[in-house]
Write a protein that holds these residues in place. Structure first.
Motif, PDB file in Angstrom:
ATOM      1  N   ALA A  75       0.833  -1.202   0.000  1.00  0.00           N
ATOM      2  CA  ALA A  75       0.000   0.000   0.000  1.00  0.00           C
ATOM      3  C   ALA A  75       0.868   1.253   0.000  1.00  0.00           C
ATOM      4  N   HIS A  76       1.926   1.240   0.792  1.00  0.00           N
ATOM      5  CA  HIS A  76       2.840   2.385   0.817  1.00  0.00           C
ATOM      6  C   HIS A  76       3.478   2.617  -0.547  1.00  0.00           C
ATOM      7  N   LEU A  77       3.901   1.544  -1.204  1.00  0.00           N
ATOM      8  CA  LEU A  77       4.541   1.701  -2.510  1.00  0.00           C
ATOM      9  C   LEU A  77       3.599   2.336  -3.526  1.00  0.00           C
ATOM     10  N   ALA A  78       2.351   1.934  -3.518  1.00  0.00           N
ATOM     11  CA  ALA A  78       1.384   2.509  -4.456  1.00  0.00           C
ATOM     12  C   ALA A  78       1.139   3.984  -4.146  1.00  0.00           C
ATOM     13  N   ARG A  79       0.946   4.294  -2.884  1.00  0.00           N
ATOM     14  CA  ARG A  79       0.676   5.686  -2.518  1.00  0.00           C
ATOM     15  C   ARG A  79       1.914   6.570  -2.685  1.00  0.00           C
ATOM     16  N   ASN A  80       3.099   5.994  -2.518  1.00  0.00           N
ATOM     17  CA  ASN A  80       4.321   6.757  -2.753  1.00  0.00           C
ATOM     18  C   ASN A  80       4.447   7.152  -4.217  1.00  0.00           C
ATOM     19  N   ALA A  81       4.051   6.257  -5.123  1.00  0.00           N
ATOM     20  CA  ALA A  81       4.097   6.601  -6.544  1.00  0.00           C
ATOM     21  C   ALA A  81       3.214   7.813  -6.821  1.00  0.00           C
ATOM     22  N   ASP A  82       2.006   7.812  -6.280  1.00  0.00           N
ATOM     23  CA  ASP A  82       1.109   8.957  -6.478  1.00  0.00           C
ATOM     24  C   ASP A  82       1.653  10.209  -5.794  1.00  0.00           C
ATOM     25  N   ALA A  83       2.308  10.022  -4.639  1.00  0.00           N
ATOM     26  CA  ALA A  83       2.873  11.174  -3.931  1.00  0.00           C
ATOM     27  C   ALA A  83       3.992  11.818  -4.744  1.00  0.00           C
ATOM     28  N   LEU A  84       4.772  11.015  -5.445  1.00  0.00           N
ATOM     29  CA  LEU A  84       5.844  11.575  -6.266  1.00  0.00           C
ATOM     30  C   LEU A  84       5.297  12.246  -7.523  1.00  0.00           C
ATOM     31  N   VAL A  85       4.140  11.809  -8.001  1.00  0.00           N
ATOM     32  CA  VAL A  85       3.453  12.556  -9.064  1.00  0.00           C
ATOM     33  C   VAL A  85       3.107  13.947  -8.555  1.00  0.00           C
ATOM     34  N   ASN A  86       2.627  14.030  -7.309  1.00  0.00           N
ATOM     35  CA  ASN A  86       2.342  15.331  -6.705  1.00  0.00           C
ATOM     36  C   ASN A  86       3.598  16.204  -6.662  1.00  0.00           C
TER      37      ASN A  86
ATOM     38  N   SER B   8       2.244   3.039 -10.532  1.00  0.00           N
ATOM     39  CA  SER B   8       3.599   3.069 -11.088  1.00  0.00           C
ATOM     40  C   SER B   8       3.587   3.631 -12.504  1.00  0.00           C
ATOM     41  N   ARG B   9       2.574   3.260 -13.276  1.00  0.00           N
ATOM     42  CA  ARG B   9       2.455   3.804 -14.637  1.00  0.00           C
ATOM     43  C   ARG B   9       2.240   5.316 -14.584  1.00  0.00           C
ATOM     44  N   ARG B  10       1.399   5.773 -13.655  1.00  0.00           N
ATOM     45  CA  ARG B  10       1.165   7.213 -13.537  1.00  0.00           C
ATOM     46  C   ARG B  10       2.458   7.944 -13.196  1.00  0.00           C
TER      47      ARG B  10
ATOM     48  N   LEU C  21       5.606   6.947 -13.870  1.00  0.00           N
ATOM     49  CA  LEU C  21       6.528   6.921 -15.005  1.00  0.00           C
ATOM     50  C   LEU C  21       6.102   7.914 -16.075  1.00  0.00           C
ATOM     51  N   GLU C  22       4.806   8.034 -16.302  1.00  0.00           N
ATOM     52  CA  GLU C  22       4.318   8.998 -17.292  1.00  0.00           C
ATOM     53  C   GLU C  22       4.598  10.425 -16.847  1.00  0.00           C
ATOM     54  N   ALA C  23       4.363  10.717 -15.578  1.00  0.00           N
ATOM     55  CA  ALA C  23       4.607  12.065 -15.072  1.00  0.00           C
ATOM     56  C   ALA C  23       6.096  12.408 -15.106  1.00  0.00           C
ATOM     57  N   ALA C  24       6.930  11.425 -14.762  1.00  0.00           N
ATOM     58  CA  ALA C  24       8.364  11.677 -14.722  1.00  0.00           C
ATOM     59  C   ALA C  24       8.968  11.807 -16.110  1.00  0.00           C
ATOM     60  N   ALA C  25       8.322  11.187 -17.122  1.00  0.00           N
ATOM     61  CA  ALA C  25       8.826  11.250 -18.491  1.00  0.00           C
ATOM     62  C   ALA C  25       8.321  12.471 -19.246  1.00  0.00           C
ATOM     63  N   ALA C  26       7.366  13.196 -18.679  1.00  0.00           N
ATOM     64  CA  ALA C  26       6.813  14.361 -19.360  1.00  0.00           C
ATOM     65  C   ALA C  26       7.867  15.454 -19.501  1.00  0.00           C
ATOM     66  N   PRO C  27       7.828  16.213 -20.598  1.00  0.00           N
ATOM     67  CA  PRO C  27       8.804  17.291 -20.781  1.00  0.00           C
ATOM     68  C   PRO C  27       8.742  18.292 -19.628  1.00  0.00           C
ATOM     69  N   GLY C  28       9.894  18.783 -19.248  1.00  0.00           N
ATOM     70  CA  GLY C  28       9.943  19.763 -18.164  1.00  0.00           C
ATOM     71  C   GLY C  28      11.381  20.090 -17.816  1.00  0.00           C
ATOM     72  N   ASP C  29      11.549  21.036 -16.940  1.00  0.00           N
ATOM     73  CA  ASP C  29      12.880  21.465 -16.505  1.00  0.00           C
ATOM     74  C   ASP C  29      13.385  20.502 -15.439  1.00  0.00           C
ATOM     75  N   LEU C  30      14.303  19.620 -15.820  1.00  0.00           N
ATOM     76  CA  LEU C  30      14.797  18.617 -14.880  1.00  0.00           C
ATOM     77  C   LEU C  30      15.719  19.196 -13.820  1.00  0.00           C
ATOM     78  N   SER C  31      16.182  20.416 -14.030  1.00  0.00           N
ATOM     79  CA  SER C  31      17.064  21.041 -13.046  1.00  0.00           C
ATOM     80  C   SER C  31      16.288  21.787 -11.962  1.00  0.00           C
ATOM     81  N   ARG C  32      14.968  21.842 -12.079  1.00  0.00           N
ATOM     82  CA  ARG C  32      14.176  22.602 -11.101  1.00  0.00           C
ATOM     83  C   ARG C  32      14.207  21.908  -9.747  1.00  0.00           C
ATOM     84  N   THR C  33      14.019  22.677  -8.728  1.00  0.00           N
ATOM     85  CA  THR C  33      13.985  22.143  -7.372  1.00  0.00           C
ATOM     86  C   THR C  33      12.564  21.720  -7.023  1.00  0.00           C
ATOM     87  N   VAL C  34      12.433  20.522  -6.474  1.00  0.00           N
ATOM     88  CA  VAL C  34      11.138  20.024  -6.031  1.00  0.00           C
ATOM     89  C   VAL C  34      11.212  19.756  -4.532  1.00  0.00           C
TER      90      VAL C  34
END
Length: 228
Positions: free
Chosen positions: A46-57, A94-96, A98-111
């Motif tokens: 459950a944590h792994l699934a919710r962590n994936a969504d949290a990293l999308v956030n 996990s698919r969500r 990977l899709e969010a992380a692969a989207a174009p964007g400034d990879l040098s930005r601070t999160v």
């Protein structure tokens, strides 16, 4: 900068290994204790699934979790679910990610991650890889520290060594793997205590996944490390 595409590929491979292993479990295994105190295997999944969504956030500039209580409540809610539901949720979340992380964007930005921790967007895939690989070990289903890919073990030791660097509760340390690789961590005052052993054992000690029984400090006790 991290190799973003390479790390995304590693996350996909690690997730596939995890899903394949979990799919072979009997239904009853999810209610059994994991290697994490107080958590069943269902809690880990459950944590792994919710962590994936949290990293999308995180990648979208939103808070990683609404707050600690909501994070914990979501894990408790999802832990008792049937195996098939866990697998679907983990695969979809996990698919969500990977899709969010692969989207174009400034990879040098601070999160901003949990508890105010910040990092570059380019490093978020590696942080997800840490979650998937170490929690696969935490499930206690035959995938141990020695089974982790060598590249991951090397990078995670370096990552954790940096986290403990300058920590007031950690003595000056020189970590030495059997193959000759070395990392400096802890304080900067006084001589460095050399702690040596197999790389998986060093990783397990740094990550709080095992004790220091397989490590050697030249006759001195291997120091205890503070929680991450």
């Amino acid at each position: 900068m991290a190799d973003h595409e390479h790390d995304l590929a590693l996350v996909g491979e690690a997730t596939d290994r995890l899903l394949t292993a979990v799919a072979k479990l009997p239904e009853s295994a999810l209610a059994e204790p994991s290697r994490l105190p107080g958590w069943t295997r269902g809690h880990v999944l459950a944590h792994l699934a919710r962590n994936a969504d949290a990293l999308v956030n995180v990648l979208a500039g939103r808070p990683m979790y609404a707050d600690a209580a909501v994070r914990d409540a979501d894990i408790e809610r999802d832990a008792p679910r049937p195996l098939a539901v866990h697998l679907t949720d983990l695969r979809d979340s996990s698919r969500r990610f990977l899709e969010a992380a692969a989207a174009p964007g400034d990879l040098s930005r601070t999160v901003t991650l949990r508890n105010g921790v910040t990092d570059r967007a380019s490093r978020v895939p590696f942080r997800r890889l840490i979650e998937v690989e170490l929690h696969h070990v935490d499930l206690g289903i035959g995938y141990g520290l020695a089974d982790l890919p060598a590249e991951f073990t090397d990078r995670e030791i370096g990552f954790l060594a940096r986290r403990f660097s300058g920590h007031p509760g950690v003595a000056a340390l020189l970590l030495a793997a059997e193959d000759g690789r070395e990392w400096r961590t802890g304080g900067t005052d006084g001589p460095r205590l050399r702690v040596s052993g197999p790389a998986p054992a060093l990783l397990g000690w740094l990550a709080g996944r095992n004790d220091a029984a397989a490590l050697d400090a030249g006759g001195s006790p291997v120091p205890a490390l503070p929680p991450l």
